[in-house]
Design an enzyme around this catalytic site. Structure first.
Site, PDB file in Angstrom:
ATOM      1  CG  HIS A   1    -105.630 -81.324  -6.485  1.00 54.96           C
ATOM      2  ND1 HIS A   1    -104.591 -81.501  -7.353  1.00 54.96           N
ATOM      3  CD2 HIS A   1    -105.150 -80.535  -5.491  1.00 54.96           C
ATOM      4  CE1 HIS A   1    -103.530 -80.844  -6.931  1.00 54.96           C
ATOM      5  NE2 HIS A   1    -103.845 -80.258  -5.778  1.00 54.96           N
TER       6      HIS A   1
ATOM      7  CD  GLU B   1    -108.246 -82.459 -11.111  1.00 58.37           C
ATOM      8  OE1 GLU B   1    -107.508 -81.975 -11.984  1.00 58.37           O
ATOM      9  OE2 GLU B   1    -108.271 -82.025  -9.939  1.00 58.37           O
TER      10      GLU B   1
ATOM     11  CB  CYS C   1    -101.486 -81.862 -10.468  1.00 58.78           C
ATOM     12  SG  CYS C   1    -102.183 -83.009  -9.247  1.00 58.78           S
TER      13      CYS C   1
ATOM     14  CB  CYS D   1    -105.337 -85.200 -10.403  1.00 63.11           C
ATOM     15  SG  CYS D   1    -105.722 -84.364  -8.852  1.00 63.11           S
TER      16      CYS D   1
END
Length: 153
Positions: A79, A81, A107, A110
């Site tokens: 991801h 992040e 999410c 993260c």
């Protein structure tokens, strides 16, 4: 004369541009970590370095018909992040106390990483189907701001 953007508008625009590097077939996400109005790191979602990207080999999650917000481990990509956090670690930049600007709500995976990395504020634009992430961030005292809720006047 053009109106000068707020800092939140400025960094969110940059996060949107970072997302254009994404190689994910489902969702293009960009992240920027900032401290004292300075960009520390950026990240976008895509496969790890040296691994073929989903745009080249297809989306495993689509092939397996996995809905958004579920079974994060069944994905070739990281991801945005996660990549922003990893970039800080790779080059020795402390992100503790920073603000994350991200094009989509983090999410739960993260969120946990951002909490432990010491991110104090998250400004996000798009929704993501993950209520647990919002609860954990709130419980940890991370300031969470939906970008459309910011007074841009």
């Amino acid at each position: 004369m053009n109106r000068r953007p707020s800092w939140d508008e400025y960094f969110m625009e940059i996060a949107g541009f970072v997302a254009t590097r994404s190689t994910c077939l489902r969702r293009q996400v960009g992240a920027v970590i900032v401290k004292t109005k300075r960009i520390l790191t950026t990240g976008y979602n895509g496969a790890p370095s040296g691994i073929k990207h989903c745009v080249e080999v297809g989306c495993l999650r689509q092939m397996m018909q996995i809905p958004s917000g579920e079974r994060h481990e069944l994905c070739r990509g990281l991801h945005a992040e996660q990549n922003a956090i990893i970039q800080g670690a790779a080059v020795g930049v402390c992100i503790k106390g920073g603000t994350l600007y991200v094009t989509h709500q983090p999410c739960v995976l993260c969120a946990k990483m951002l909490i432990n990395a010491g991110i104090e504020r998250i400004v996000y634009k798009g929704n993501y189907p993950d209520e647990l992430s919002l609860k954990l961030l709130k419980d940890a005292g991370v300031s969470l701001v939906k970008f459309e809720d910011i007074d841009n006047a």
